[in-house]
Write an enzyme that holds these catalytic residues in place. Structure first.
Site, PDB file in Angstrom:
ATOM      1  N   CYS A   1       3.622  -0.417   2.165  1.00  0.00           N
ATOM      2  CA  CYS A   1       2.760  -0.768   3.559  1.00  0.00           C
ATOM      3  C   CYS A   1       1.591  -1.867   3.378  1.00  0.00           C
ATOM      4  O   CYS A   1       0.839  -2.043   4.206  1.00  0.00           O
ATOM      5  CB  CYS A   1       2.463   0.318   4.281  1.00  0.00           C
ATOM      6  SG  CYS A   1       1.178   1.323   3.256  1.00  0.00           S
TER       7      CYS A   1
ATOM      8  N   GLU B   1      -2.037   4.399  -3.976  1.00  0.00           N
ATOM      9  CA  GLU B   1      -2.826   3.100  -4.103  1.00  0.00           C
ATOM     10  C   GLU B   1      -3.860   3.345  -4.968  1.00  0.00           C
ATOM     11  O   GLU B   1      -4.712   2.424  -5.062  1.00  0.00           O
ATOM     12  CB  GLU B   1      -3.449   2.876  -2.702  1.00  0.00           C
ATOM     13  CG  GLU B   1      -4.161   4.161  -2.183  1.00  0.00           C
ATOM     14  CD  GLU B   1      -4.460   3.886  -0.593  1.00  0.00           C
ATOM     15  OE1 GLU B   1      -4.667   2.611  -0.323  1.00  0.00           O
ATOM     16  OE2 GLU B   1      -4.858   4.773  -0.018  1.00  0.00           O
TER      17      GLU B   1
ATOM     18  N   ASP C   1      -4.918  -1.576  -2.082  1.00  0.00           N
ATOM     19  CA  ASP C   1      -5.710  -0.824  -2.912  1.00  0.00           C
ATOM     20  C   ASP C   1      -5.149  -0.974  -4.448  1.00  0.00           C
ATOM     21  O   ASP C   1      -6.143  -0.877  -5.400  1.00  0.00           O
ATOM     22  CB  ASP C   1      -6.265   0.308  -2.383  1.00  0.00           C
ATOM     23  CG  ASP C   1      -7.154   0.383  -1.510  1.00  0.00           C
ATOM     24  OD1 ASP C   1      -8.353  -0.239  -1.622  1.00  0.00           O
ATOM     25  OD2 ASP C   1      -7.015   0.878  -0.306  1.00  0.00           O
TER      26      ASP C   1
ATOM     27  N   HIS D   1     -10.444  -5.696   5.320  1.00  0.00           N
ATOM     28  CA  HIS D   1      -9.839  -4.928   6.727  1.00  0.00           C
ATOM     29  C   HIS D   1     -10.084  -5.730   7.792  1.00  0.00           C
ATOM     30  O   HIS D   1      -9.099  -5.963   8.772  1.00  0.00           O
ATOM     31  CB  HIS D   1     -10.346  -3.620   6.820  1.00  0.00           C
ATOM     32  CG  HIS D   1      -9.584  -2.541   5.864  1.00  0.00           C
ATOM     33  ND1 HIS D   1     -10.182  -2.098   4.711  1.00  0.00           N
ATOM     34  CD2 HIS D   1      -8.409  -2.009   5.749  1.00  0.00           C
ATOM     35  CE1 HIS D   1      -9.534  -1.364   4.036  1.00  0.00           C
ATOM     36  NE2 HIS D   1      -8.238  -1.240   4.812  1.00  0.00           N
TER      37      HIS D   1
END
Ligand code: PEP
Ligand code: MG
Length: 588
Positions: free
Chosen positions: A513, A442, A466, A200
């Site tokens: 996304c 995900e 993920d 992240h």
């Protein structure tokens, strides 16, 4: 040390390309685990003053801990708060404090040094004993000692939030809360020893356009603070003491990239439409209200993923309903009538609130994360849902839940959402009654039952980061398995195709996304597989739009069919890369 390094000439370290761009500047080596404890001798008559300083710091630390304990008890429950009782016990341990005072009075060293020395003796002692309970005591002593030493030295949590000038931060690891709390204009780039391309912190760096190299083993040993560094975030290289030739070469690379970017920027404001006139929706990923400016700059069709945990990480707290409402409203109102897809809280994994919600889980990405946390803390979840609902009165909002593993979990989240709506109705507060509620896909189980989920969801958004991590059982933070974390793997492509087909069969929109959506090599492939919505970091959007406008739908479908028939991820990557290169052949 920096001088020694300068005498070494140019040294190149190889890592993984995290966030594109080139940064040049002085290093700041950030060692989270170590505090720089001063050691100096004082006169015997200074002892009373030193001990008074210790007492003051003890008081301050106790107050801080009881405040945190109180907050945690209120928000997460009594059980989670009890860890802080153990911390208080350390501070009240008379034997330990007396030993520190004795150490000071006999050695005459400054009190932080004495405290550190005694605490370390305790830690070393407990560490040698093979007992689970005592091992936990070690962790408590470490935590408390760190907090107390920071108070004694008048420091903030750590020095990273206050960079003195433009720096390239070098660290073992950077958490998203570290990245979120750094000042953008002082952070030129970063290098971490661990991490993968979808950590992240890296995702944040990309949207802030901060060049980054991750997985650079040995960086914190090789580099000293103030070393001259050049970070190549395109190819994952780090140059210590870059030579004149290297600097010159990178100057040229930067100029070339800028020319290309100018070219891509010509697509800003132009319709996202393929050669055969298929409409594609390009939205932006954000994690902060401030990102709205860049969404506007690139003229995205709204926000496809608002990672709301960014708000919590910046505050290092669970903000209340009103506070969140103001933030969501600002985003929604300023982008109206374009939609904003707000994803509910995805804490856990690599995203934790420091000192507040830090679970010591062996497998944090498989653990108490995202919707799992929210379903067990409905009050926190509902604070957010009510805030989002209230913001929906000011523009177009869609809600999506992260880490959904199957229909049961989605329906449970939806039930809590209905409760939040009822509560707002009781309070007579307005919201959009027709909000679409969708699911991130995900987790492999969700991909496999996408047809079942499609019965209940208004839309899907594929979180490829993920999805890849869980399909391949390759931790997205672990550079050692980064070679397995591959969007071109046939298993990943089949899963994505399955989800898109399930969405199409049920007539619900499917967006992608994850970072794969912003990787230009995958644009034609995703369109060819039937994805008509992509959500990407705003700085990447012009390039993706530029490509969309050059793609022919039929050719993209043929590309997808060919890729889906292939067995070897390398061959698939080669196939899509050469398609991408052929699109760009004309622009140089
Ligand atoms: C994803 O997993 O692809 C995703 C978009 O969510 P995040 O990266 O925040 O986990
Ligand atoms: Mg995710």
């Amino acid at each position: 040390m920096a001088l020694d390094s300068q005498n070494r000439g140019e040294i190149v370290l190889r890592g993984i390309a995290g966030s594109p761009g080139v940064a040049h500047g002085p290093a700041f080596v950030f060692l989270q685990s170590e505090l720089d404890i001063p050691a100096y001798e004082l006169k015997p008559e200074d002892s009373d003053g030193e001990i008074a300083r210790l007492e003051e710091a003890l008081l301050q630390t106790r107050q801080q801990i009881s405040k945190i304990r109180h907050e945690i008890a209120r928000k997460l429950g009594e059980a989670e708060a009890q860890i802080f009782d153990a911390h208080q016990l350390v501070l009240e341990d008379k034997a330990l404090i007396d030993e520190v005072i004795h150490e000071q009075r006999t050695s005459h060293y400054n009190i932080e040094f004495c405290f550190h020395r005694v605490a370390q003796r305790y830690i070393d002692f407990f560490d040698t004993i093979d007992d689970e309970y005592l091992k936990e005591r070690v962790a408590d002593i470490r935590d408390v000692a760190r907090r107390l030493l920071q108070n004694l030295m008048g420091q903030q949590e750590h020095g990273i939030q206050k960079l003195s000038e433009g720096r390239i931060v070098v660290s073992q690891d950077l958490t998203p809360s570290d990245t979120a709390s750094m000042e953008r204009d002082k952070l030129l780039g970063f290098i971490t020893e661990s991490g993968g391309t979808t950590s992240h912190s890296v995702i944040m760096a990309r949207s802030l356009q901060i060049p980054a190299v991750v997985g650079a083993h040995g960086a914190t040993d090789e580099i000293s603070s103030n070393d001259d560094l050049l970070v190549d975030g395109y190819d994952g290289l780090v140059y210590i003491n870059p030579s004149e030739q290297t600097l010159y070469r990178y100057g040229k690379i930067e100029r070339h990239r800028r020319t290309l970017q100018e070219r891509y920027n010509t697509s800003i404001g132009k319709r996202s439409i393929t050669i055969d006139r298929q409409e594609i929706t390009l939205r932006a990923n954000i994690d902060n209200v401030a990102d709205v400016d860049s969404v506007r700059t690139v003229q995205a069709a709204g926000v496809g993923l608002f990672r709301t945990e960014g708000i919590y990480l910046r505050e290092n707290d669970f903000p209340d309903e009103d506070k969140q409402f103001e933030l969501y409203r600002e985003v929604v109102e300023s982008l109206a009538p374009s939609p904003v897809v707000i994803r509910t809280l995805d804490l856990g994994g690599d995203k934790n609130l420091k000192g507040m919600f830090e679970l010591d889980e062996g497998n944090p990405f498989m653990g108490f994360r995202a919707i799992r946390f929210c379903l067990q803390h409905p009050d926190i979840f509902k604070d957010q849902l009510r805030a989002i609902l209230r913001a929906s009165a000011y523009g177009k909002v869609k809600i999506m839940f992260p880490m959904i593993s199957g229909a049961g979990e989605f329906l449970e989240a939806k039930r809590i959402y209905e409760e939040a709506r009822d509560e707002l109705n009781e309070r007579d507060l307005p919201f959009d009654p027709d909000i679409e509620v969708g699911s991130m896909i995900e987790i492999p189980s969700a991909a496999l039952v996408a047809d079942i989920l499609a019965e209940h969801c208004s839309f899907f958004s594929i979180g490829s980061n993920d999805l890849i991590q869980y399909m391949m059982a390759a931790d997205r933070m672990n550079e050692r398995v980064a070679h397995l974390f591959d969007a071109s793997n046939p298993a990943v492509l089949r899963a994505i195709k399955r989800v898109i087909d399930a969405g199409v069969a049920k007539g619900i929109p499917v967006s992608v996304c994850g970072e794969m959506a912003g990787d230009p090599r995958y644009t034609a492939l995703l369109l060819g597989m039937g994805a008509h919505e992509l959500s990407v970091a705003a700085p990447t959007l012009p390039e993706i739009n530029f490509l969309v406008r050059m793609i022919d739908g039929k050719a993209a479908r043929m590309l997808a069919d060919e890729a889906l028939d292939m067995h070897d991820p390398l061959e698939i990557t080669e196939l899509i890369s050469s398609f991408h290169n052929s699109l760009l052949a004309d622009i140089g």
